[in-house]
Motif scaffolding. Sequence first.
Motif, PDB file in Angstrom:
ATOM      1  N   GLY A 153       0.814  -1.214   0.000  1.00  0.00           N
ATOM      2  CA  GLY A 153       0.000   0.000   0.000  1.00  0.00           C
ATOM      3  C   GLY A 153       0.845   1.260   0.000  1.00  0.00           C
ATOM      4  N   LEU A 154       1.907   1.274   0.790  1.00  0.00           N
ATOM      5  CA  LEU A 154       2.796   2.433   0.818  1.00  0.00           C
ATOM      6  C   LEU A 154       3.500   2.620  -0.527  1.00  0.00           C
ATOM      7  CD1 LEU A 154       4.391   1.997   4.354  1.00  0.00           C
ATOM      8  CD2 LEU A 154       2.729   3.727   3.649  1.00  0.00           C
ATOM      9  N   ALA A 155       3.870   1.500  -1.161  1.00  0.00           N
ATOM     10  CA  ALA A 155       4.508   1.590  -2.477  1.00  0.00           C
ATOM     11  C   ALA A 155       3.557   2.202  -3.498  1.00  0.00           C
ATOM     12  CB  ALA A 155       4.949   0.202  -2.944  1.00  0.00           C
ATOM     13  N   GLY A 156       2.275   1.826  -3.415  1.00  0.00           N
ATOM     14  CA  GLY A 156       1.297   2.413  -4.320  1.00  0.00           C
ATOM     15  C   GLY A 156       1.143   3.908  -4.101  1.00  0.00           C
ATOM     16  N   ILE A 157       1.152   4.329  -2.848  1.00  0.00           N
ATOM     17  CA  ILE A 157       1.067   5.761  -2.543  1.00  0.00           C
ATOM     18  C   ILE A 157       2.262   6.494  -3.138  1.00  0.00           C
ATOM     19  CG2 ILE A 157       1.153   7.467  -0.677  1.00  0.00           C
ATOM     20  CD1 ILE A 157      -0.386   5.412   1.051  1.00  0.00           C
ATOM     21  N   ALA A 158       3.456   5.919  -2.966  1.00  0.00           N
ATOM     22  CA  ALA A 158       4.673   6.550  -3.494  1.00  0.00           C
ATOM     23  C   ALA A 158       4.604   6.677  -5.012  1.00  0.00           C
ATOM     24  CB  ALA A 158       5.898   5.747  -3.082  1.00  0.00           C
ATOM     25  N   LEU A 159       4.181   5.613  -5.692  1.00  0.00           N
ATOM     26  CA  LEU A 159       4.086   5.666  -7.151  1.00  0.00           C
ATOM     27  C   LEU A 159       3.077   6.710  -7.601  1.00  0.00           C
ATOM     28  CD1 LEU A 159       4.204   1.910  -8.229  1.00  0.00           C
ATOM     29  CD2 LEU A 159       5.906   3.671  -8.733  1.00  0.00           C
ATOM     30  N   ASN A 160       1.961   6.781  -6.911  1.00  0.00           N
ATOM     31  CA  ASN A 160       0.920   7.721  -7.313  1.00  0.00           C
ATOM     32  C   ASN A 160       1.272   9.174  -7.006  1.00  0.00           C
ATOM     33  OD1 ASN A 160      -0.818   5.808  -8.428  1.00  0.00           O
ATOM     34  ND2 ASN A 160      -1.722   5.330  -6.444  1.00  0.00           N
ATOM     35  N   GLN A 161       2.359   9.378  -6.273  1.00  0.00           N
ATOM     36  CA  GLN A 161       2.852  10.729  -6.038  1.00  0.00           C
ATOM     37  C   GLN A 161       3.979  11.099  -7.001  1.00  0.00           C
ATOM     38  OE1 GLN A 161       1.634  13.122  -3.794  1.00  0.00           O
ATOM     39  NE2 GLN A 161      -0.023  11.622  -3.849  1.00  0.00           N
ATOM     40  N   SER A 162       4.350  10.161  -7.872  1.00  0.00           N
ATOM     41  CA  SER A 162       5.430  10.412  -8.833  1.00  0.00           C
ATOM     42  C   SER A 162       4.862  10.997 -10.118  1.00  0.00           C
ATOM     43  CB  SER A 162       6.160   9.105  -9.160  1.00  0.00           C
ATOM     44  OG  SER A 162       6.958   9.251 -10.317  1.00  0.00           O
ATOM     45  N   PRO A 163       5.203  12.239 -10.472  1.00  0.00           N
ATOM     46  CA  PRO A 163       4.711  12.813 -11.730  1.00  0.00           C
ATOM     47  C   PRO A 163       5.111  11.982 -12.945  1.00  0.00           C
ATOM     48  CG  PRO A 163       5.694  14.515 -10.347  1.00  0.00           C
ATOM     49  CD  PRO A 163       6.036  13.203  -9.713  1.00  0.00           C
ATOM     50  N   ILE A 164       6.297  11.390 -12.904  1.00  0.00           N
ATOM     51  CA  ILE A 164       6.752  10.575 -14.040  1.00  0.00           C
ATOM     52  C   ILE A 164       5.858   9.355 -14.190  1.00  0.00           C
ATOM     53  CG2 ILE A 164       8.659   9.206 -14.967  1.00  0.00           C
ATOM     54  CD1 ILE A 164      10.541  11.079 -13.350  1.00  0.00           C
ATOM     55  N   HIS A 165       5.582   8.678 -13.095  1.00  0.00           N
ATOM     56  CA  HIS A 165       4.699   7.509 -13.143  1.00  0.00           C
ATOM     57  C   HIS A 165       3.311   7.891 -13.651  1.00  0.00           C
ATOM     58  CE1 HIS A 165       2.889   3.681 -11.888  1.00  0.00           C
ATOM     59  NE2 HIS A 165       1.904   4.403 -11.382  1.00  0.00           N
ATOM     60  N   LEU A 166       2.771   8.983 -13.128  1.00  0.00           N
ATOM     61  CA  LEU A 166       1.425   9.392 -13.516  1.00  0.00           C
ATOM     62  C   LEU A 166       1.342   9.754 -14.995  1.00  0.00           C
ATOM     63  CD1 LEU A 166       0.427  11.566 -10.417  1.00  0.00           C
ATOM     64  CD2 LEU A 166      -0.273   9.215 -10.938  1.00  0.00           C
ATOM     65  N   GLN A 167       2.369  10.405 -15.518  1.00  0.00           N
ATOM     66  CA  GLN A 167       2.352  10.818 -16.917  1.00  0.00           C
ATOM     67  C   GLN A 167       2.635   9.669 -17.874  1.00  0.00           C
ATOM     68  OE1 GLN A 167       1.386  13.625 -18.260  1.00  0.00           O
ATOM     69  NE2 GLN A 167       1.043  14.654 -16.303  1.00  0.00           N
ATOM     70  N   SER A 168       3.352   8.658 -17.413  1.00  0.00           N
ATOM     71  CA  SER A 168       3.820   7.618 -18.338  1.00  0.00           C
ATOM     72  C   SER A 168       3.038   6.309 -18.262  1.00  0.00           C
ATOM     73  CB  SER A 168       5.298   7.314 -18.066  1.00  0.00           C
ATOM     74  OG  SER A 168       5.488   6.809 -16.754  1.00  0.00           O
ATOM     75  N   ARG A 169       2.286   6.105 -17.209  1.00  0.00           N
ATOM     76  CA  ARG A 169       1.681   4.796 -16.987  1.00  0.00           C
ATOM     77  C   ARG A 169       0.791   4.348 -18.145  1.00  0.00           C
ATOM     78  NH1 ARG A 169      -2.574   1.986 -15.004  1.00  0.00           N
ATOM     79  NH2 ARG A 169      -2.055   0.210 -13.649  1.00  0.00           N
ATOM     80  N   GLN A 170      -0.158   5.188 -18.532  1.00  0.00           N
ATOM     81  CA  GLN A 170      -1.072   4.800 -19.598  1.00  0.00           C
ATOM     82  C   GLN A 170      -0.352   4.703 -20.935  1.00  0.00           C
ATOM     83  OE1 GLN A 170      -4.479   3.997 -18.943  1.00  0.00           O
ATOM     84  NE2 GLN A 170      -4.042   3.003 -20.904  1.00  0.00           N
ATOM     85  N   ILE A 171       0.588   5.598 -21.162  1.00  0.00           N
ATOM     86  CA  ILE A 171       1.352   5.583 -22.419  1.00  0.00           C
ATOM     87  C   ILE A 171       2.136   4.282 -22.537  1.00  0.00           C
ATOM     88  CG2 ILE A 171       3.332   6.663 -23.593  1.00  0.00           C
ATOM     89  CD1 ILE A 171       2.254   9.363 -22.567  1.00  0.00           C
ATOM     90  N   ALA A 172       2.795   3.874 -21.459  1.00  0.00           N
ATOM     91  CA  ALA A 172       3.562   2.626 -21.488  1.00  0.00           C
ATOM     92  C   ALA A 172       2.650   1.416 -21.645  1.00  0.00           C
ATOM     93  CB  ALA A 172       4.400   2.498 -20.217  1.00  0.00           C
ATOM     94  N   GLN A 173       1.516   1.435 -20.976  1.00  0.00           N
ATOM     95  CA  GLN A 173       0.579   0.318 -21.083  1.00  0.00           C
ATOM     96  C   GLN A 173       0.059   0.184 -22.512  1.00  0.00           C
ATOM     97  OE1 GLN A 173      -2.774   0.576 -18.423  1.00  0.00           O
ATOM     98  NE2 GLN A 173      -3.324  -1.560 -18.696  1.00  0.00           N
ATOM     99  N   ASP A 174      -0.318   1.305 -23.125  1.00  0.00           N
ATOM    100  CA  ASP A 174      -0.796   1.273 -24.511  1.00  0.00           C
ATOM    101  C   ASP A 174       0.293   0.810 -25.468  1.00  0.00           C
ATOM    102  OD1 ASP A 174      -3.206   2.218 -23.574  1.00  0.00           O
ATOM    103  OD2 ASP A 174      -2.892   4.278 -24.216  1.00  0.00           O
ATOM    104  N   LEU A 175       1.536   1.234 -25.215  1.00  0.00           N
ATOM    105  CA  LEU A 175       2.646   0.845 -26.082  1.00  0.00           C
ATOM    106  C   LEU A 175       2.890  -0.654 -26.018  1.00  0.00           C
ATOM    107  CD1 LEU A 175       4.845   2.023 -27.960  1.00  0.00           C
ATOM    108  CD2 LEU A 175       6.318   2.236 -25.942  1.00  0.00           C
ATOM    109  N   ALA A 176       2.828  -1.229 -24.822  1.00  0.00           N
ATOM    110  CA  ALA A 176       2.994  -2.678 -24.680  1.00  0.00           C
ATOM    111  C   ALA A 176       1.902  -3.426 -25.425  1.00  0.00           C
ATOM    112  CB  ALA A 176       2.984  -3.056 -23.201  1.00  0.00           C
ATOM    113  N   GLY A 177       0.667  -2.931 -25.329  1.00  0.00           N
ATOM    114  CA  GLY A 177      -0.434  -3.577 -26.038  1.00  0.00           C
ATOM    115  C   GLY A 177      -0.328  -3.452 -27.544  1.00  0.00           C
ATOM    116  N   GLU A 178       0.128  -2.292 -28.009  1.00  0.00           N
ATOM    117  CA  GLU A 178       0.243  -2.076 -29.445  1.00  0.00           C
ATOM    118  C   GLU A 178       1.339  -2.922 -30.081  1.00  0.00           C
ATOM    119  OE1 GLU A 178       1.440   1.518 -32.570  1.00  0.00           O
ATOM    120  OE2 GLU A 178       1.140   1.960 -30.433  1.00  0.00           O
ATOM    121  N   LEU A 179       2.482  -3.016 -29.403  1.00  0.00           N
ATOM    122  CA  LEU A 179       3.635  -3.702 -29.985  1.00  0.00           C
ATOM    123  C   LEU A 179       3.764  -5.153 -29.533  1.00  0.00           C
ATOM    124  CD1 LEU A 179       6.319  -0.882 -29.600  1.00  0.00           C
ATOM    125  CD2 LEU A 179       4.982  -1.458 -31.642  1.00  0.00           C
ATOM    126  N   ASN A 180       2.966  -5.549 -28.546  1.00  0.00           N
ATOM    127  CA  ASN A 180       3.076  -6.890 -27.958  1.00  0.00           C
ATOM    128  C   ASN A 180       4.446  -7.138 -27.341  1.00  0.00           C
ATOM    129  OD1 ASN A 180       0.438  -7.735 -28.595  1.00  0.00           O
ATOM    130  ND2 ASN A 180       1.064  -8.232 -30.692  1.00  0.00           N
TER     131      ASN A 180
END
Length: 271
Positions: free
Chosen positions: A80-107
């Motif tokens: 739970g604490l790790a999740g809080i830390a990640l959700n406070q990271s601007p880099i994580h917040l900005q990149s999460r969906q982009i990285a997820q979509d990229l993995a799905g697009e390129l397999n």
Amino acid sequence: MPRSSNTREVGGGTQSVERALSLLRAFTEEHPERRVSELVQLTGLGQSTVSRLIGTLEILGFVTHDSHSGLYRIGPTVVGLAGIALNQSPIHLQSRQIAQDLAGELNLGANVAERQGPELFYLCNFEGRSAPRSFTLIGRRGPLHATAMGKALLTDMAAEDIEGLIGARYPTYTPKTILDIDNLLASLAEGRERGYTTELEELAFGRACLAAPVRDRSGRIVASLSVSGPLSAMDLPRRQDELAMKVIEQADRVSSGLGYHAAVPSAIAGG
């Protein structure tokens, strides 16, 4: 002058915190489960102290205990604490969906990491169908010299700063690992020229990776984004240009989300 009771309490409390944290640090990727006897040996604390502290950590959810095996492992409070830390990271917040979509697009695998001292630290990890893993890389660390993501994080650093950070000679992981600063600098110069860095079986046999830097509002490199996978799935002889273009494009999207705007050359007067 003798210490006050408050000072003694603070000192004792600090010592207890340090001891409890030493128990948590004993759990690693290689040894995610520990017995009390192992914790005693690793920390140098007495068995009664370890038993008392590990019991408190269990009550608070920092560890869990398997009554059948007698083993302790990291508990849900840490997650739970790790999740809080990640959700406070601007880099994580900005990149999460982009990285997820990229993995799905390129397999393929899509990852985001930042630098923490002389290592990279994974903030995002998604796996496509052609690059499956049974575990997450989030929270793991890795070497800067032997990974495409690490090289991307070093791209803008001066040679003397790199040497001061990670030294002039490096650990070997495979026969293809870069071993010294001269070869690392040559690889970084190539990466700067083409806008992305590569890793071809430098950290692990049979795997490759392409990465591009991510910049913040000031233009400073604060993270890197990559695609990775088995050599057969990456198929670099045929797909390298395509994958590089995707990685650069998506890294630029993350940079834009962090407020970075690349300088546009001014039009030549009268041109």
